[in-house]
Design a protein around this motif. Structure first.
Motif: not given
Length: 234
Positions: A85-102, A226-233
């Motif tokens: 398929x032609x699909x892509x990750x949601x933006x919030x999924x990308x955010x989570x993957x980019x901000x999780x601790x190693x 688990x996250x490198x920084x907290x999400x602030x809405x």
């Protein structure tokens, strides 16, 4: 302490509707080639928007007055599930993957037809992002969630304990009851536009937390570390 986050895939990491439309475009090409009839994609996508799921291909062919047999329906359905398929990750999924601790362990437990789920993994490049991906159909339809088998396999693969895991899903009918019994943390992602948003179940089927955006995982007390920084809405 939680050290592992496990996700369902469909409508959690990417849009299932985007996947469906990608498949319908592939079927559209086959219909044009076989019957020299345009319009399958438009008709089928409108039927999908109207809530049709189980007989989508058949009903689209019927609406186009195309004569077909069960062999043709099987062929088109097979090609639908086999397409990459032609699909892509949601933006919030990308955010989570980019901000999780190693050191966070990442997994997927996902129901669905094996060929289709495998091709979603391939299209999204998830093998390079997750340490364990359990596609439940590998073990047979009887071992889709809420079967205990995929949860056990994931813990063995990641060498983690049940009480160290968190499951993020969207289907109260299947996603949380087993995880709850095993002592996992559970989070219901309700994007409000998905099929399961309106469904209710008894207490044992419910997740401990309910969110509307994956970034909110970083605000859950037992997951903040688990996250490198907290999400602030905003």
């Amino acid at each position: 302490m939680i050290n592992t986050i496990v996700f369902e895939m469909d409508d959690i990491l990417f849009s299932q509707k985007e996947y469906v439309l990608s498949g319908l475009r592939e079927v559209d090409k086959l219909v044009i080639r076989r019957y020299s009839v345009d319009g399958f994609y438009q008709v089928a996508s409108e039927l999908y928007d109207d809530g049709e799921r189980k007989q989508l291909i058949k009903k689209a062919l019927d609406n186009l007055n195309i004569r077909y047999d069960e062999k043709m329906v099987h062929f088109l359905t097979k090609k639908y599930y086999e397409h990459v398929p032609t699909i892509q990750l949601f933006q919030d999924a990308k955010w989570v993957l980019n901000h999780l601790a190693r050191d966070v362990k990442l997994g997927i437990i996902s129901d669905g037809i094996l060929d289709a789920q495998y091709n979603k993994v391939k299209a999204l490049g998830l093998n390079s992002k997750f340490q364990s991906i359990i596609l439940c159909d590998r073990f047979g339809r009887e071992n889709w969630k809420p079967s205990i088998l995929p949860y056990k396999h994931l813990c063995m693969a990641l060498e983690t304990e049940h009480h160290e895991c968190c499951f993020v899903g969207n289907n109260p009918n299947t996603d949380f009851i087993t995880a709850n019994k095993l002592g996992w943390e559970t989070v219901h992602l309700d994007r409000m536009s998905t099929y399961f948003s309106e469904q209710n179940q008894s207490y044992e089927y419910n997740a401990k937390y309910k969110i509307q955006h994956l970034r909110e995982l970083a605000n859950i007390p037992g997951l903040k570390h688990l996250f490198t920084n907290r999400y602030v809405p905003i």
